[in-house]
Motif scaffolding. Structure first.
Motif, mmCIF file in Angstrom:
data_model
loop_
_atom_site.group_PDB
_atom_site.id
_atom_site.type_symbol
_atom_site.label_atom_id
_atom_site.label_comp_id
_atom_site.label_asym_id
_atom_site.label_seq_id
_atom_site.Cartn_x
_atom_site.Cartn_y
_atom_site.Cartn_z
ATOM 1 N N ALA A 11 8.653 23.100 -37.548
ATOM 2 C CA ALA A 11 9.257 23.908 -38.614
ATOM 3 C C ALA A 11 9.629 23.017 -39.799
ATOM 4 N N PRO A 12 9.579 23.564 -41.005
ATOM 5 C CA PRO A 12 10.001 22.775 -42.165
ATOM 6 C C PRO A 12 11.497 22.452 -42.095
ATOM 7 N N VAL A 13 11.878 21.289 -42.613
ATOM 8 C CA VAL A 13 13.266 20.834 -42.583
ATOM 9 C C VAL A 13 13.770 20.702 -44.022
ATOM 10 N N SER A 14 14.958 21.219 -44.275
ATOM 11 C CA SER A 14 15.527 21.185 -45.623
ATOM 12 C C SER A 14 15.787 19.755 -46.075
ATOM 13 N N LYS A 15 15.564 19.508 -47.359
ATOM 14 C CA LYS A 15 15.869 18.210 -47.959
ATOM 15 C C LYS A 15 17.266 18.204 -48.578
ATOM 16 N N GLY A 16 17.964 19.333 -48.489
ATOM 17 C CA GLY A 16 19.303 19.414 -49.065
ATOM 18 C C GLY A 16 19.283 19.671 -50.560
ATOM 19 N N CYS A 17 18.192 20.255 -51.041
ATOM 20 C CA CYS A 17 18.045 20.533 -52.465
ATOM 21 C C CYS A 17 17.383 21.898 -52.624
ATOM 22 N N ALA A 18 17.761 22.618 -53.673
ATOM 23 C CA ALA A 18 17.185 23.948 -53.879
ATOM 24 C C ALA A 18 17.076 24.252 -55.365
ATOM 25 N N PHE A 19 16.195 25.177 -55.677
ATOM 26 C CA PHE A 19 16.086 25.721 -57.023
ATOM 27 C C PHE A 19 16.607 27.145 -56.973
ATOM 28 N N VAL A 20 17.502 27.464 -57.885
ATOM 29 C CA VAL A 20 18.113 28.790 -57.933
ATOM 30 C C VAL A 20 17.770 29.398 -59.284
ATOM 31 N N GLU A 21 17.191 30.595 -59.262
ATOM 32 C CA GLU A 21 16.775 31.251 -60.503
ATOM 33 C C GLU A 21 17.552 32.548 -60.697
ATOM 34 N N PHE A 22 18.062 32.730 -61.916
ATOM 35 C CA PHE A 22 18.777 33.952 -62.277
ATOM 36 C C PHE A 22 17.976 34.690 -63.334
ATOM 37 N N SER A 23 18.142 36.004 -63.369
ATOM 38 C CA SER A 23 17.382 36.796 -64.340
ATOM 39 C C SER A 23 18.122 36.954 -65.667
ATOM 40 N N ASN A 24 19.433 36.666 -65.698
ATOM 41 C CA ASN A 24 20.137 36.778 -66.981
ATOM 42 C C ASN A 24 20.994 35.544 -67.247
ATOM 43 N N ALA A 25 21.266 35.321 -68.514
ATOM 44 C CA ALA A 25 21.970 34.110 -68.953
ATOM 45 C C ALA A 25 23.427 34.087 -68.510
ATOM 46 N N ALA A 26 24.064 35.248 -68.438
ATOM 47 C CA ALA A 26 25.480 35.287 -68.044
ATOM 48 C C ALA A 26 25.661 34.770 -66.620
ATOM 49 N N SER A 27 24.786 35.183 -65.731
ATOM 50 C CA SER A 27 24.861 34.706 -64.347
ATOM 51 C C SER A 27 24.571 33.217 -64.272
ATOM 52 N N LEU A 28 23.637 32.768 -65.078
ATOM 53 C CA LEU A 28 23.310 31.340 -65.117
ATOM 54 C C LEU A 28 24.526 30.533 -65.559
ATOM 55 N N GLN A 29 25.223 30.989 -66.589
ATOM 56 C CA GLN A 29 26.405 30.272 -67.076
ATOM 57 C C GLN A 29 27.494 30.218 -66.007
ATOM 58 N N LYS A 30 27.654 31.308 -65.268
ATOM 59 C CA LYS A 30 28.641 31.314 -64.181
ATOM 60 C C LYS A 30 28.233 30.335 -63.088
ATOM 61 N N ALA A 31 26.940 30.271 -62.799
ATOM 62 C CA ALA A 31 26.449 29.366 -61.752
ATOM 63 C C ALA A 31 26.648 27.907 -62.145
ATOM 64 N N LEU A 32 26.521 27.605 -63.427
ATOM 65 C CA LEU A 32 26.687 26.220 -63.882
ATOM 66 C C LEU A 32 28.115 25.720 -63.668
ATOM 67 N N ARG A 33 29.047 26.629 -63.494
ATOM 68 C CA ARG A 33 30.437 26.230 -63.208
ATOM 69 C C ARG A 33 30.580 25.651 -61.796
ATOM 70 N N PHE A 34 29.573 25.853 -60.956
ATOM 71 C CA PHE A 34 29.608 25.313 -59.593
ATOM 72 C C PHE A 34 29.277 23.824 -59.555
ATOM 73 N N HIS A 35 28.938 23.232 -60.695
ATOM 74 C CA HIS A 35 28.565 21.817 -60.725
ATOM 75 C C HIS A 35 29.697 20.974 -60.142
ATOM 76 N N HIS A 36 29.366 20.138 -59.193
ATOM 77 C CA HIS A 36 30.286 19.248 -58.473
ATOM 78 C C HIS A 36 31.329 20.012 -57.661
ATOM 79 N N SER A 37 31.007 21.237 -57.262
ATOM 80 C CA SER A 37 31.913 21.979 -56.384
ATOM 81 C C SER A 37 31.513 21.716 -54.931
ATOM 82 N N MET A 38 32.357 22.156 -54.016
ATOM 83 C CA MET A 38 32.087 21.953 -52.592
ATOM 84 C C MET A 38 31.480 23.216 -51.995
#
Length: 174
Positions: free
Chosen positions: A57-84
């Motif tokens: 089975a494939p094993v995660s490298k601990g990295c992901a790409f997350v895509e949002f369809s609108n800019a507002a959600s993207l801006q909210k997601a960027l607030r997670f930078h350096h979060s736990m």
């Protein structure tokens, strides 16, 4: 990001605060399809029961790409930078999309991240820094107002100071 996080886990984590269910692609190491054939029957049974990890089975490298369809959600997601997330710090950054290691793409990513850093600095200057300064002022005011308890009272002469401590178990002082 933790290596055992699934795409669904990450999507749910992001959607709870961003308001949109994102598309998530986990980066994985490809499994070895022939590895399963080399295992003993008991190991195969353990894998089937979920007690052992499937080497094919494939094993995660601990990295992901997350895509949002609108800019507002993207801006909210960027607030997670350096979060736990699940006990590990996550980095949430912009990417230029696509793939490759071309100079143009690298410049594009660098420019986007520089703009993002400017936005973060503005937010810091507007909200975080004033709060920190106000907190420091309060701390210094408290330390100035509070009498120093470590120094003995030198204003009252020893003859006028009480000879007994107060309380039920008073002991003669001096």
């Amino acid at each position: 990001m933790s290596y055992d996080v699934t795409a669904d886990d990450l999507a749910k984590h992001m959607s709870d605060t961003c308001g949109e269910m994102p598309k998530v692609r986990l980066l994985t190491k490809k499994g070895d399809p022939s590895a399963l054939e080399k295992l003993s029957n008991s190991k195969k049974k353990s894998i089937a029961k979920g007690k052992a990890q499937d080497p094919s089975a494939p094993v995660s490298k601990g990295c992901a790409f997350v895509e949002f369809s609108n800019a507002a959600s993207l801006q909210k997601a960027l607030r997670f930078h350096h979060s736990m997330f699940r006990g590990r710090q996550i980095n949430v950054e912009l990417t230029a999309g696509g793939g490759g290691k071309g100079e143009r793409r690298k410049e594009k990513i660098k420019a986007k991240n520089a703009d993002l850093d400017k936005e973060r600095r503005k937010i810091f200057e507007k909200y975080v820094k004033p709060e920190a300064e106000a907190h420091k002022r309060k701390q210094s005011e408290r330390s100035e107002q509070a009498p120093d308890q470590s120094k003995p009272d030198r204003t009252t002469p020893p003859s006028k100071q009480p000879k007994f401590a107060s309380g039920a178990n008073a002991v003669r002082l001096g």
